[in-house]
Design a protein around this motif. Structure first.
Motif, PDB file in Angstrom:
ATOM      1  N   VAL A 119       2.025  -9.872  -4.449  1.00  0.00           N
ATOM      2  CA  VAL A 119       1.013  -8.883  -4.049  1.00  0.00           C
ATOM      3  C   VAL A 119       0.228  -9.488  -2.882  1.00  0.00           C
ATOM      4  O   VAL A 119      -0.881  -9.989  -3.042  1.00  0.00           O
ATOM      5  CB  VAL A 119       0.066  -8.542  -5.220  1.00  0.00           C
ATOM      6  N   PRO A 120       0.788  -9.460  -1.680  1.00  0.00           N
ATOM      7  CA  PRO A 120       0.154 -10.142  -0.556  1.00  0.00           C
ATOM      8  C   PRO A 120      -0.979  -9.344   0.091  1.00  0.00           C
ATOM      9  O   PRO A 120      -1.783  -9.898   0.833  1.00  0.00           O
ATOM     10  CB  PRO A 120       1.310 -10.329   0.423  1.00  0.00           C
ATOM     11  N   VAL A 121      -0.995  -8.024  -0.175  1.00  0.00           N
ATOM     12  CA  VAL A 121      -2.005  -7.141   0.432  1.00  0.00           C
ATOM     13  C   VAL A 121      -2.510  -6.217  -0.675  1.00  0.00           C
ATOM     14  O   VAL A 121      -2.028  -6.255  -1.809  1.00  0.00           O
ATOM     15  CB  VAL A 121      -1.393  -6.300   1.583  1.00  0.00           C
ATOM     16  N   TRP A 122      -3.514  -5.381  -0.334  1.00  0.00           N
ATOM     17  CA  TRP A 122      -3.872  -4.371  -1.323  1.00  0.00           C
ATOM     18  C   TRP A 122      -2.643  -3.506  -1.576  1.00  0.00           C
ATOM     19  O   TRP A 122      -2.029  -2.958  -0.646  1.00  0.00           O
ATOM     20  CB  TRP A 122      -5.026  -3.490  -0.849  1.00  0.00           C
ATOM     21  N   ALA A 123      -2.242  -3.429  -2.862  1.00  0.00           N
ATOM     22  CA  ALA A 123      -1.062  -2.650  -3.241  1.00  0.00           C
ATOM     23  C   ALA A 123      -1.455  -1.721  -4.380  1.00  0.00           C
ATOM     24  O   ALA A 123      -2.222  -2.106  -5.263  1.00  0.00           O
ATOM     25  CB  ALA A 123       0.067  -3.587  -3.688  1.00  0.00           C
ATOM     26  N   ASP A 127       0.849  -1.197   0.000  1.00  0.00           N
ATOM     27  CA  ASP A 127       0.000   0.000   0.000  1.00  0.00           C
ATOM     28  C   ASP A 127       0.883   1.244   0.000  1.00  0.00           C
ATOM     29  O   ASP A 127       1.911   1.299   0.681  1.00  0.00           O
ATOM     30  CB  ASP A 127      -0.899  -0.038   1.246  1.00  0.00           C
ATOM     31  N   GLY A 128       0.478   2.262  -0.759  1.00  0.00           N
ATOM     32  CA  GLY A 128       1.275   3.480  -0.847  1.00  0.00           C
ATOM     33  C   GLY A 128       1.095   4.430   0.324  1.00  0.00           C
ATOM     34  O   GLY A 128       1.785   5.459   0.397  1.00  0.00           O
ATOM     35  N   ARG A 129       0.204   4.121   1.244  1.00  0.00           N
ATOM     36  CA  ARG A 129       0.031   4.945   2.460  1.00  0.00           C
ATOM     37  C   ARG A 129       0.962   4.412   3.543  1.00  0.00           C
ATOM     38  O   ARG A 129       0.885   3.235   3.894  1.00  0.00           O
ATOM     39  CB  ARG A 129      -1.423   4.892   2.914  1.00  0.00           C
ATOM     40  N   GLU A 130       1.816   5.260   4.037  1.00  0.00           N
ATOM     41  CA  GLU A 130       2.866   4.798   4.943  1.00  0.00           C
ATOM     42  C   GLU A 130       2.312   4.051   6.143  1.00  0.00           C
ATOM     43  O   GLU A 130       2.842   2.995   6.532  1.00  0.00           O
ATOM     44  CB  GLU A 130       3.722   5.982   5.412  1.00  0.00           C
ATOM     45  N   ARG A 159       3.673  -4.608   6.772  1.00  0.00           N
ATOM     46  CA  ARG A 159       5.023  -4.912   6.285  1.00  0.00           C
ATOM     47  C   ARG A 159       5.500  -6.297   6.708  1.00  0.00           C
ATOM     48  O   ARG A 159       6.036  -7.065   5.896  1.00  0.00           O
ATOM     49  CB  ARG A 159       6.006  -3.853   6.763  1.00  0.00           C
ATOM     50  N   ASP A 160       5.310  -6.646   7.979  1.00  0.00           N
ATOM     51  CA  ASP A 160       5.796  -7.945   8.455  1.00  0.00           C
ATOM     52  C   ASP A 160       5.066  -9.094   7.770  1.00  0.00           C
ATOM     53  O   ASP A 160       5.672 -10.130   7.449  1.00  0.00           O
ATOM     54  CB  ASP A 160       5.632  -8.046   9.969  1.00  0.00           C
ATOM     55  N   PHE A 161       3.760  -8.900   7.540  1.00  0.00           N
ATOM     56  CA  PHE A 161       2.987  -9.925   6.831  1.00  0.00           C
ATOM     57  C   PHE A 161       3.542 -10.109   5.409  1.00  0.00           C
ATOM     58  O   PHE A 161       3.768 -11.241   4.954  1.00  0.00           O
ATOM     59  CB  PHE A 161       1.514  -9.522   6.781  1.00  0.00           C
ATOM     60  N   SER A 162       3.789  -9.010   4.730  1.00  0.00           N
ATOM     61  CA  SER A 162       4.318  -9.081   3.360  1.00  0.00           C
ATOM     62  C   SER A 162       5.702  -9.718   3.340  1.00  0.00           C
ATOM     63  O   SER A 162       6.014 -10.551   2.474  1.00  0.00           O
ATOM     64  CB  SER A 162       4.384  -7.681   2.759  1.00  0.00           C
ATOM     65  N   ARG A 163       6.538  -9.344   4.317  1.00  0.00           N
ATOM     66  CA  ARG A 163       7.873  -9.916   4.384  1.00  0.00           C
ATOM     67  C   ARG A 163       7.815 -11.421   4.615  1.00  0.00           C
ATOM     68  O   ARG A 163       8.560 -12.197   3.996  1.00  0.00           O
ATOM     69  CB  ARG A 163       8.655  -9.243   5.514  1.00  0.00           C
ATOM     70  N   GLY A 164       6.924 -11.860   5.464  1.00  0.00           N
ATOM     71  CA  GLY A 164       6.790 -13.289   5.723  1.00  0.00           C
ATOM     72  C   GLY A 164       6.387 -14.062   4.476  1.00  0.00           C
ATOM     73  O   GLY A 164       6.887 -15.166   4.217  1.00  0.00           O
ATOM     74  N   LYS A 165       5.470 -13.493   3.693  1.00  0.00           N
ATOM     75  CA  LYS A 165       5.030 -14.164   2.470  1.00  0.00           C
ATOM     76  C   LYS A 165       6.168 -14.221   1.452  1.00  0.00           C
ATOM     77  O   LYS A 165       6.368 -15.235   0.773  1.00  0.00           O
ATOM     78  CB  LYS A 165       3.822 -13.447   1.875  1.00  0.00           C
TER      79      LYS A 165
END
Length: 471
Positions: A74-78, A11-14, A21-27
């Motif tokens: 693309v693990p989350v809305w991006a 997601d582009g919103r910080e 972030r941790d969820f995406s990194r894990g995937k």
């Protein structure tokens, strides 16, 4: 195995990015681990992309590694434009991957990004699910293998020795189309070069190779006319001449016209072509060099892809005859089959003890040896690139090579050309479907089931898939 570039978009919103972030990194770590376990080299991005600057910079970093496949997770809305920006900086095959997790709308993000890539004409594949599930990992593995096969074509050079053979339109391809669609350059070389260079080969090399063959093959049927030690050595010198051309012109794969000029006045190319396609010769182990008979360009291209996928030689044969009583095809063509197919052994002697060299028949008055053997049994994938109204398609089916008792084998071989190599194939495609729809007299095969990988290759190359029978 393939080299895979791996990055993740967010997601582009910080605030949202930091939350996920941790969820995406894990995937991403899970994808990398799974692919490495399958033997692939993975170059993983150090940061999760959540800005334009990171999208471009990360993609360029991965591109510098020249990956066979780039996977954008693309693990989350991006924000979809991150994927678009990254894809534009990434050469080669591209795949989007999304987990299917109700907590995070990664699937939505993948669909949005994929739609954006479609809009701007960037080809890509898609995969989704839990990478720990065998079927999901199998899809990613197929994509990686396909990416490596496609990458092997880019920047390659095909050497065509001679022109169109015997009026065969299906053997001649458009060089403009090859460089545009596949990234392959075509080098045209006159057949006279084989004759000229063969005369200059050290006679001791040819004599040594002939003796090596005499000690290892089941029999050499010298007849004092079309097959003599001198003619066999001429064939061997032609092999050395071809190796010179490959080294000098940096050829990645090739084809020799042969018919009718060389086969009428010099010698048949059977020994040259068989050992080009083998993973060994009398000088020791080597990487097979795809060399198609009759300078068949689409054959060589198909064989190049098949060999890159499987790591084995690829078969070249005519669809010669159908034995309805046994529901088997005799795939038979001059001496083109690599001797490796006789036993599919890493030890040359185990293959060569099933090989006999016979004098060529009336088709080839200049004489020479035909490299006769019967292909070892086992599961096979059959494929052929061909063109319909100018557009490439890959016709694809599966089946098995069959072995029969000695009496039946002799009967089957005598029904066609006895002295040529044979592969007795039972196909999933019905005989009437093959004869009604198949677009060439030539066919190619590798051991095992490679259907999924070939489907992915076709998707990456913008080639249609035409499946014969139920796969």
């Amino acid at each position: 195995m393939a080299r895979v570039g791996l990055m993740s978009v967010s997601d582009g919103r910080e605030a949202v990015h930091l939350e996920t972030r941790d969820f995406s990194r894990g995937k991403q770590d899970a994808i990398a681990a799974a692919l490495r376990e399958r033997g692939h080299e993975v170059i993983a991005a150090p940061e999760i992309v959540w800005s334009n600057e990171l999208a471009v910079g990360t993609a360029r970093m991965l591109a510098d590694a020249r990956p066979d496949l780039t996977v954008i997770s693309v693990p989350v809305w991006a924000f979809p434009h991150f994927t678009v920006l990254a894809a534009r900086e990434t050469p080669g095959a591209l795949a989007l991957f999304s987990t299917v997790d109700g907590r995070y709308p990664g699937m939505v993000g993948m669909l949005a990004a994929g739609g954006a890539l479609d809009q701007i004409g960037l080809r890509h594949a898609r995969a989704w699910g839990d990478v720990e599930q065998p079927e999901v990992l199998a899809r990613l593995n197929s994509l990686a293998s396909a990416g490596a096969a496609v990458r092997s074509l880019r920047g390659a050079t095909f050497g065509r020795i001679g022109g169109r053979p015997m009026g065969m339109y299906t053997a001649v391809s458009n060089p403009d189309q090859w460089i545009t669609q596949f990234g392959i350059d075509v080098e045209e070389i006159d057949q006279l070069e084989l004759v000229r260079r063969a005369d200059g080969v050290d006679p001791a090399l040819a004599a040594g190779a002939r003796k090596w063959l005499e000690e290892r093959v089941a029999a050499i049927h010298y007849d004092g006319d079309r097959l003599t030690p001198e003619i066999l050595e001429r064939q061997i010198r032609s092999y050395y001449a071809m190796r010179e051309l490959i080294d000098e012109h940096r050829l990645d794969f090739s084809g020799i016209k042969a018919q009718p000029e060389l086969t009428d006045h010099f010698c048949t190319m059977d020994v040259t072509e068989a050992f080009m396609n083998d993973p060994y010769d009398w000088d020791g182990p080597k990487k097979p060099h795809v060399c198609s008979t009759e300078a068949d360009m689409d054959a060589a291209l198909t064989m190049r892809i098949l060999g890159e996928l499987s790591g084995t030689p690829a078969l070249f044969a005519d669809v010669r005859h159908y034995h309805a009583d046994l529901d088997v095809w005799d795939l038979c063509n001059s001496g083109q089959h690599a001797t490796w197919f006789a036993a599919r052994s890493d030890v040359p002697e185990e293959n060569l003890r099933h090989v006999e060299l016979f004098p060529e028949e009336f088709y080839f008055p200049a004489g020479g040896a035909s490299v006769r053997h019967v292909a070892a049994p086992g599961e096979m994938t059959f494929a052929r690139l061909s063109r319909k109204a100018g557009r490439y398609r890959m016709q694809l089916t599966c089946g098995t090579f069959e072995r029969f008792d000695e009496e039946t084998t002799e009967r089957l071989m005598h029904a066609t050309t006895y002295v040529w190599p044979h592969a007795f194939a039972r196909l999933r495609a019905p005989a009437d479907e093959m004869l009604r729809r198949y677009g060439s007299n030539h066919i190619h095969a590798i051991p095992g089931d490679w259907v999924n990988e070939l489907r992915e290759v076709c998707g990456l190359l913008d080639v249609g898939v035409d499946e014969l029978g139920e796969l």
